[in-house]
Design a protein around this motif. Sequence first.
Motif, PDB file in Angstrom:
ATOM      1  N   VAL A 156      -9.898   8.080  18.716  1.00 22.78           N
ATOM      2  CA  VAL A 156     -10.605   9.335  18.980  1.00 22.78           C
ATOM      3  C   VAL A 156     -10.532  10.209  17.736  1.00 22.78           C
ATOM      4  N   PHE A 157     -11.722  10.535  17.206  1.00 24.72           N
ATOM      5  CA  PHE A 157     -11.809  11.397  16.030  1.00 24.72           C
ATOM      6  C   PHE A 157     -12.918  12.410  16.259  1.00 24.72           C
ATOM      7  N   GLU A 158     -12.574  13.674  16.204  1.00 23.35           N
ATOM      8  CA  GLU A 158     -13.511  14.772  16.419  1.00 23.35           C
ATOM      9  C   GLU A 158     -14.334  14.586  17.687  1.00 23.35           C
ATOM     10  N   GLY A 159     -13.654  14.160  18.758  1.00 21.52           N
ATOM     11  CA  GLY A 159     -14.299  14.038  20.055  1.00 21.52           C
ATOM     12  C   GLY A 159     -15.105  12.770  20.262  1.00 21.52           C
ATOM     13  N   THR A 160     -15.196  11.909  19.267  1.00 18.52           N
ATOM     14  CA  THR A 160     -15.950  10.660  19.395  1.00 18.52           C
ATOM     15  C   THR A 160     -14.972   9.496  19.451  1.00 18.52           C
ATOM     16  N   SER A 161     -15.228   8.529  20.336  1.00 22.86           N
ATOM     17  CA  SER A 161     -14.355   7.353  20.479  1.00 22.86           C
ATOM     18  C   SER A 161     -14.924   6.159  19.732  1.00 22.86           C
ATOM     19  N   TYR A 162     -14.034   5.412  19.094  1.00 23.55           N
ATOM     20  CA  TYR A 162     -14.382   4.195  18.360  1.00 23.55           C
ATOM     21  C   TYR A 162     -13.432   3.090  18.807  1.00 23.55           C
ATOM     22  N   GLN A 163     -13.733   1.847  18.420  1.00 24.41           N
ATOM     23  CA  GLN A 163     -12.893   0.710  18.755  1.00 24.41           C
ATOM     24  C   GLN A 163     -12.878  -0.245  17.574  1.00 24.41           C
ATOM     25  N   SER A 164     -11.727  -0.901  17.326  1.00 26.70           N
ATOM     26  CA  SER A 164     -11.627  -1.835  16.211  1.00 26.70           C
ATOM     27  C   SER A 164     -10.532  -2.856  16.496  1.00 26.70           C
ATOM     28  N   THR A 165     -10.714  -4.086  16.003  1.00 29.13           N
ATOM     29  CA  THR A 165      -9.695  -5.127  16.104  1.00 29.13           C
ATOM     30  C   THR A 165      -9.447  -5.693  14.720  1.00 29.13           C
ATOM     31  N   HIS A 166      -8.171  -5.826  14.340  1.00 31.63           N
ATOM     32  CA  HIS A 166      -7.771  -6.361  13.039  1.00 31.63           C
ATOM     33  C   HIS A 166      -6.960  -7.630  13.289  1.00 31.63           C
ATOM     34  N   ARG A 167      -7.303  -8.709  12.591  1.00 25.92           N
ATOM     35  CA  ARG A 167      -6.633  -9.995  12.797  1.00 25.92           C
ATOM     36  C   ARG A 167      -6.022 -10.492  11.490  1.00 25.92           C
ATOM     37  N   LEU A 168      -4.800 -11.038  11.572  1.00 28.61           N
ATOM     38  CA  LEU A 168      -4.160 -11.689  10.439  1.00 28.61           C
ATOM     39  C   LEU A 168      -4.082 -13.175  10.750  1.00 28.61           C
ATOM     40  N   SER A 169      -4.886 -13.958  10.040  1.00 29.14           N
ATOM     41  CA  SER A 169      -4.893 -15.406  10.266  1.00 29.14           C
ATOM     42  C   SER A 169      -3.777 -16.096   9.498  1.00 29.14           C
ATOM     43  N   GLY A 170      -3.349 -15.498   8.381  1.00 28.83           N
ATOM     44  CA  GLY A 170      -2.331 -16.116   7.536  1.00 28.83           C
ATOM     45  C   GLY A 170      -2.916 -16.887   6.377  1.00 28.83           C
ATOM     46  N   ASN A 171      -4.210 -17.173   6.389  1.00 29.00           N
ATOM     47  CA  ASN A 171      -4.844 -17.875   5.267  1.00 29.00           C
ATOM     48  C   ASN A 171      -4.881 -16.964   4.050  1.00 29.00           C
ATOM     49  N   PHE A 172      -4.665 -17.531   2.865  1.00 28.68           N
ATOM     50  CA  PHE A 172      -4.679 -16.718   1.657  1.00 28.68           C
ATOM     51  C   PHE A 172      -5.060 -17.558   0.444  1.00 28.68           C
ATOM     52  N   THR A 173      -5.450 -16.878  -0.618  1.00 25.39           N
ATOM     53  CA  THR A 173      -5.705 -17.467  -1.923  1.00 25.39           C
ATOM     54  C   THR A 173      -4.969 -16.617  -2.944  1.00 25.39           C
ATOM     55  N   ALA A 174      -4.319 -17.264  -3.910  1.00 24.39           N
ATOM     56  CA  ALA A 174      -3.569 -16.530  -4.931  1.00 24.39           C
ATOM     57  C   ALA A 174      -3.770 -17.172  -6.291  1.00 24.39           C
ATOM     58  N   VAL A 175      -3.820 -16.335  -7.318  1.00 26.82           N
ATOM     59  CA  VAL A 175      -3.822 -16.778  -8.714  1.00 26.82           C
ATOM     60  C   VAL A 175      -2.592 -16.157  -9.346  1.00 26.82           C
ATOM     61  N   MET A 176      -1.778 -16.988 -10.004  1.00 24.07           N
ATOM     62  CA  MET A 176      -0.493 -16.508 -10.525  1.00 24.07           C
ATOM     63  C   MET A 176      -0.308 -16.896 -11.985  1.00 24.07           C
ATOM     64  N   LEU A 177       0.167 -15.952 -12.759  1.00 24.35           N
ATOM     65  CA  LEU A 177       0.564 -16.180 -14.141  1.00 24.35           C
ATOM     66  C   LEU A 177       2.082 -16.143 -14.135  1.00 24.35           C
ATOM     67  N   GLY A 178       2.729 -17.179 -14.686  1.00 22.58           N
ATOM     68  CA  GLY A 178       4.181 -17.229 -14.573  1.00 22.58           C
ATOM     69  C   GLY A 178       4.878 -17.813 -15.780  1.00 22.58           C
ATOM     70  N   TYR A 179       6.183 -17.683 -15.733  1.00 26.00           N
ATOM     71  CA  TYR A 179       7.087 -18.248 -16.727  1.00 26.00           C
ATOM     72  C   TYR A 179       8.081 -19.117 -15.972  1.00 26.00           C
ATOM     73  N   THR A 180       8.305 -20.335 -16.449  1.00 29.74           N
ATOM     74  CA  THR A 180       9.230 -21.261 -15.832  1.00 29.74           C
ATOM     75  C   THR A 180      10.328 -21.627 -16.814  1.00 29.74           C
ATOM     76  N   TYR A 181      11.558 -21.579 -16.333  1.00 33.51           N
ATOM     77  CA  TYR A 181      12.701 -22.068 -17.108  1.00 33.51           C
ATOM     78  C   TYR A 181      13.395 -23.112 -16.255  1.00 33.51           C
ATOM     79  N   ARG A 182      13.463 -24.335 -16.739  1.00 34.54           N
ATOM     80  CA  ARG A 182      14.094 -25.422 -15.993  1.00 34.54           C
ATOM     81  C   ARG A 182      15.552 -25.553 -16.408  1.00 34.54           C
ATOM     82  N   LEU A 183      16.424 -25.615 -15.422  1.00 32.22           N
ATOM     83  CA  LEU A 183      17.850 -25.719 -15.709  1.00 32.22           C
ATOM     84  C   LEU A 183      18.237 -27.080 -16.263  1.00 32.22           C
TER      85      LEU A 183
END
Length: 184
Positions: A156-183
């Motif tokens: 409810v905002f300024e007397g008007t009603s709205y509705q919304s649904t937000h979903r988290l599927s868990g799917n993702f995409t990532a691009v990573m720049l990294g540094y690796t040090y092997r023991l």
Amino acid sequence: MQEKKSNWGFGLDFAVNRFGYSFVLARSDTKRIMGTKTLPSTFFQISPVVKKSFHLRHSKFGFQASLALPLAITHDESYKIDHDKFLILKWDANTPIHNLLLNDSYHQVQSRFNVFLRPEIGIFYKLDERQFITLDAQRGIKPGGDIIIRELNEIVFEGTSYQSTHRLSGNFTAVMLGYTYRLK
């Protein structure tokens, strides 16, 4: 990650992923941001990983491919979203504060324990026998249904009603720049 002579690697990744769901509200006539609110979530995961590295001859460059099977748990609980603690909005510095009310709204954890499939590809530059600079891209795929659903059944905002649904599927995409040090 333990790497064998054949450039195969096996190991475990541990991760803590903390992120938030941000709700951003804007006026439709001016596209100006009215306010935001972030509700955080945290996931803990352990991932068995298998990796294959391909070194280019007479070069310090190479590429790699890996596959992980992350097992994740969230400590989030389902709860009713309390409108008194949610959002207070302001148009700008010269206008009064407006309350945004949420009625009959819920944060529902559908699955606390989750299994993902995480393929990854990348390139690397070998600094020496133990140090690498890497650029990787990975995709997280979560089979099955959503992890979290936020149902905002009445906003409810300024007397008007709205509705919304937000979903988290868990799917993702990532691009990573990294540094690796092997023991070893």
